[in-house]
Every structure is written in C-alpha cells, then in structure tokens.
Design a protein around this motif. Structure first.
Motif, PDB file in Angstrom:
ATOM      1  N   ASP A   1      43.697  39.167  29.295  1.00  0.00           N
ATOM      2  CA  ASP A   1      44.675  39.154  30.388  1.00  0.00           C
ATOM      3  C   ASP A   1      45.583  40.381  30.367  1.00  0.00           C
ATOM      4  OD1 ASP A   1      45.871  38.280  28.048  1.00  0.00           O
ATOM      5  OD2 ASP A   1      47.235  36.891  29.044  1.00  0.00           O
ATOM      6  N   PHE A   2      45.440  41.226  29.359  1.00  0.00           N
ATOM      7  CA  PHE A   2      46.230  42.458  29.355  1.00  0.00           C
ATOM      8  C   PHE A   2      45.610  43.484  28.411  1.00  0.00           C
ATOM      9  CE2 PHE A   2      48.468  42.744  25.218  1.00  0.00           C
ATOM     10  CZ  PHE A   2      48.086  41.532  24.667  1.00  0.00           C
TER      11      PHE A   2
ATOM     12  N   GLU B   1      54.834  39.942  34.443  1.00  0.00           N
ATOM     13  CA  GLU B   1      54.124  41.178  34.755  1.00  0.00           C
ATOM     14  C   GLU B   1      54.659  42.336  33.896  1.00  0.00           C
ATOM     15  OE1 GLU B   1      51.646  41.272  36.965  1.00  0.00           O
ATOM     16  OE2 GLU B   1      51.311  43.436  36.779  1.00  0.00           O
TER      17      GLU B   1
ATOM     18  N   ARG C   1      47.285  45.416  33.554  1.00  0.00           N
ATOM     19  CA  ARG C   1      46.174  44.521  33.900  1.00  0.00           C
ATOM     20  C   ARG C   1      44.848  45.122  33.418  1.00  0.00           C
ATOM     21  NH1 ARG C   1      47.950  44.990  39.103  1.00  0.00           N
ATOM     22  NH2 ARG C   1      45.829  45.587  39.634  1.00  0.00           N
ATOM     23  N   THR C   2      43.911  44.252  33.058  1.00  0.00           N
ATOM     24  CA  THR C   2      42.649  44.753  32.492  1.00  0.00           C
ATOM     25  C   THR C   2      41.693  45.271  33.565  1.00  0.00           C
ATOM     26  OG1 THR C   2      41.943  42.460  32.463  1.00  0.00           O
ATOM     27  CG2 THR C   2      42.593  43.399  30.367  1.00  0.00           C
ATOM     28  N   ASP C   3      41.997  44.968  34.858  1.00  0.00           N
ATOM     29  CA  ASP C   3      41.079  45.471  35.894  1.00  0.00           C
ATOM     30  C   ASP C   3      41.410  46.914  36.294  1.00  0.00           C
ATOM     31  OD1 ASP C   3      43.427  44.951  37.177  1.00  0.00           O
ATOM     32  OD2 ASP C   3      42.590  43.704  38.771  1.00  0.00           O
TER      33      ASP C   3
END
Ligand SMILES: Cc1cc2nc3c(=O)[nH]c(=O)nc-3n(C[C@H](O)[C@H](O)[C@H](O)COP(=O)(O)OP(=O)(O)OC[C@H]3O[C@@H](n4cnc5c(N)ncnc54)[C@H](O)[C@@H]3O)c2cc1C
Length: 446
Positions: free
Chosen positions: A208-209, A236, A258-260
C-alpha cells in the motif's frame, strides 16, 4: 605454447587462500560491530565488503537506549554521543501541515523523573554512515582486525564439520579465495550469502506504499515547533520528520508514496509532498541533500544458521523503518553473535549448540518483538482502519492524560537486555521481562 615464449609470458598465478577464524561479509554497522567485538576479544576477524567505503545512502538515523547500552560495552558511546544529537524532548505525533499541523499527542522526556532511567533521553540521532565510520575507526585500532574493501561475496562451500569454510569473492583483480572457521553474513537485506544458501526470506512486502527517505536542510524548529522526532499521522501524507544529527545536520523527511506511481516518477512527488508537510512561509525554501525510494518489507530468513554460516542484521530480517527498529535489532544480533564466538574461542564452549541457540533466539526476537512493534508503528501513522484508529486514539489519549505514561515508555526504551550470550563474567546485569522478549524468551531455548 612455443617454448621460446616462456620467458615473456607470465607464469600461472598461485591460488593463494587467505584464512581468518571468522570472516564477515558486509561492512555495514552490523558487520562492523560484530567485527569490533570479536577483535576486542582477540579473535582473528576479516571483513569483506563489496564497496570501496562505508555505504553513504540515507538510512537509519535513530538509536534507542536499548542499543546504546550495547555500544557502551565496547567503548563506542563517547564518540557516538559526541557526533550525534540526543533526543531530550521525546516524540511528537501531529497532523500534517496541510491539515493544520496540530499536535495530537506527545511523549515528553521532561516528564520522566530525574534518575529514574539510565538514559534520560529518547535515543541518539546520527546518520547510519557516521555510526558505521565511528565503529570502523575503533576496529582499525584492533590488532586482529582486517578488512578487504572492494571484495564482493560470490560463493561459499562447506565440506566436513572439521573442514574450513571456503569463500569466494570477486575483488578488484578477479576472484579471491578465503577460508575460515565460521562465516557471518552481514550483507544486508539483499544478502548474497543468504541467497546462495537458498534460504527463503519469508514474509511480505508492503503493497500500500513505498517510502522515500529524503534528507533536507530546513528550519523545522524555527517554523512550527518541530522537535527532534516527529510522526505525521495521515492517511495520505504520513511521514517521519527527524533530525539526523546535531546543529545544521540535515533533517530526515521520510514519507509514503502510492505504489502505482512509476519508479521514474517517484521523486517527482517530493515538491508537492513537502508543500503538504513542511511548516513555514511560502514559497518554501529548502536545500534538498538526498532522496531515495525504498520498498518496505516484513521478512525473516527461514533460518539464521546453515552449518557454520550465520546470518546477522538485515541479512536475516527486514522491517519497515518507522519506529527505527531495524538496525536496533541488527546491532543486538551482532552483539549476541559476537558473544557466542567469544565463548567458543575463549571459553571452549561447544560451538554448534551455542550457535543453534543464537539462531533461534535472535530469529524469535525479531518475530515476537521487532515485527509486531514495527507494524504497530507503521499503522499508528498510516491507517484509518477503525480498529487501528481506536487503538491509536487510546494510546494518544493515555499519553495526553496519564502522566505515568512518559516514565512507562522511557522505562521500556531503557530496558537492559538480559544478555544470555554474554561471557559469564560480564553478565552481571539484572534481567527484566521486556528484556527477555527482546533478547528472546528463555522459554524459547532449545
Ligand atoms: C530509510 C531508512 C531509514 C531507516 N531508519 C532506521 C532507524 O532510524 N533505526 C534503525 O534501527 N533502523 C533503521 N533502518 C534500517 C537500517 O538501515 C538497517 O536495518 C541497517 O542498514 C542494517 O544494517 P546491516 O549492517 O545489517 O546491513 P547494511 O547496512 O545493508 O550493510 C550491508 C553491507 O554489506 C555490503 N554488501 C552487500 N552485498 C555484499 C556482497 N555480496 N559482498 C560483500 N559485501 C556486500 C553492503 O555494501 C553494505 O556495506 C532504516 C532503513 C531505511 C531504508
């Protein structure tokens, strides 16, 4: 070959093999501390390090009292105290600047009665590379210490129990061969030694991070009441903002992304993050010193011992860095493992049983203490799951309303390890329940 060329063609190299009682792979702080303790005990120790110097990447900054106690035992404390910054204030939990920056709760060392704990501060802040350089300078004063920079571990072979362990490294001029009685893997989370032995690194990588560890020069104290250690609690924009040393040493701002976000774009997030995290007048004026993205893991090696090869520090375990427990645990591994070797070489103790116990006790210490504690630290700053939030609110409320919480937390950080691996004549320290947990439960013995 034409016999006439014999005088002009070099003769084949002799394969020389350099021997040491103990070889340590990796001159990070963990390998260096193990080497220092071994060399102080007269054991012939050789460090092989892939790099040409101590690694300079921005990583650990905080060393808790529990580990300072171990550093004191080997004479490192005065230099570390001089180079570092003592956290005399405690820890502030606060909202992000974008959400008003309000303090949610504070651990206050000033509320801890004088003389009630050995170290009346919440740790020393100092860049990991400086810590490693200090340990190295102490190692270099020892007669039985050697180091080979620029030697990357490539392979290990173990034959019979009585045979030496063979080690191959790739050095500046090709392969170099070593032999030793025992090999310590202190080559970090991506340990080549662990991988060469096919030891699984069990656990998970946080999805998630990813986090970015940046070092920045900025007047956090002047603009908004930041003290040595600050945890920004936010879904966040969570972050850890802390000193990396005294005076005008840069501050560490570690935050999640964020991982994306594609790898190439991660550092582009930094200016907008700083905008939401940093206090003070706009436009922001700061001097960015460094910034590196990392994945965070909760992983432990399936075993810390294969024959005469022992894992130590991040080679054996890796956890998310919020709360500063990774190197703390690794330095305690190094102290315990070095104590085992002092008993083996200087007190003729039976090696295999003692080292098996090291492997079990230190692995259990990570599983039972470091892993859950570091997960709690992470969730405390970054989770809005209702149960986590309720637990966090309870913790903040206790800190804000119960004056005894400050002493309780300071006492916890100050627990003296009941060092069950220490040489008998040095082991006069009283144990406590918490020490048993960190050092490894006594009931967990073989
Ligand atoms: C951003 C960040 C912040 C952190 N903050 C904290 C903190 O405040 N407190 C805390 O306790 N922990 C913290 N940690 C964790 C801490 O950095 C690690 O636990 C620590 O680096 C582990 O030390 P080590 O000596 O085991 O391994 P490393 O520091 O990784 O050292 C390994 C050494 O082995 C060498 N090496 C690697 N492969 C080979 C090879 N094949 N041959 C020879 N040599 C090799 C490397 O060059 C290196 O010198 C943090 C980590 C990160 C990423």
């Amino acid at each position: 070959m034409n016999p006439n060329y014999a005088s002009i063609v070099p003769t084949a190299d002799e394969t020389s093999i350099e021997h040491a009682q103990v070889i340590i792979v990796g001159a990070g702080p963990v390998g260096l501390l193990a080497a220092l303790k071994l060399a102080q005990g007269g054991i012939d120790v050789l460090l092989v390090e892939a790099d040409k110097q101590v690694l300079q990447s921005p990583r650990a900054t905080t060393y808790m009292p529990i580990v300072l106690n171990e550093l004191e035992k080997v004479g490192l404390f005065p230099d570390i105290e001089k180079a570092g910054h003592k956290n005399k204030e405690g820890i502030i939990f606060r909202k992000s600047h974008a959400k008003g920056g309000e303090t949610l709760a504070q651990l206050k060392m000033a509320q801890v009665p004088k003389g009630s704990v050995k170290y009346d501060f919440a740790g020393i802040h100092l860049g990991q590379q400086t810590l490693a350089e200090i340990i190295l300078s102490h190692c270099e004063k020892q007669k039985t210490f050697r180091i080979r920079w620029g030697h990357r571990f490539a392979g290990v072979k173990q034959s019979g129990e009585a045979d030496p362990v063979s080690v191959t490294c790739v050095g500046p001029v090709g392969e170099k061969f070593f032999s030793c009685d025992y090999l310590i893997a202190a080559d970090g989370a991506g340990s080549a030694v662990r991988r060469s032995l096919c030891i699984p690194f069990e656990g998970f990588t946080w999805q998630d991070f990813r986090f970015v560890a940046s070092n920045v020069k900025y007047d956090f104290e002047g603009y908004g009441g930041f003290t040595t250690a600050n945890m920004i609690v936010d879904e966040e924009d969570w972050a850890v903002i802390a000193r990396t040393g005294p005076g005008d040493a840069p501050w560490r701002v570690a935050f999640g992304v964020r991982t994306d976000i594609p790898e190439a774009d991660i550092l582009k997030q930094l200016p907008a993050k700083y905008e939401r995290l940093l206090p003070g007048p706009r436009p922001l004026k700061y001097e960015l010193v460094s910034a590196n993205p990392y994945w965070a893991h909760q992983r432990v090696a399936a075993t810390f011992k294969v024959g005469k090869v022992l894992l130590c520090g991040d080679a054996g375990h890796s956890n998310n860095p919020i709360g500063g427990l990774g190197l703390t645990t690794g330095l305690l591994d190094a102290a315990a493992l070095a104590n085992c070797f002092l008993r083996i070489y200087n007190h003729n103790e039976y090696a295999d049983a003692l080292l098996e116990r090291y492997a079990k006790v230190r692995r259990d210490a990570w599983i039972n203490y470091t892993d859950p504690q570091s997960i709690d630290f992470k969730l405390r700053v970054h989770s809005f799951h209702p149960e986590v939030q309720a637990a966090r609110d309870g913790f903040f409320n206790a800190l804000n309303t119960d004056p005894s919480m400050h002493l309780k937390m300071a006492t916890m950080m100050n627990e003296v390890i009941e060092d069950e691996f220490a040489l008998p004549e040095l082991n006069g320290l009283p144990g406590t329940e918490a020490n048993d947990i960190i050092q490894g439960s006594k009931s967990g013995k073989d």
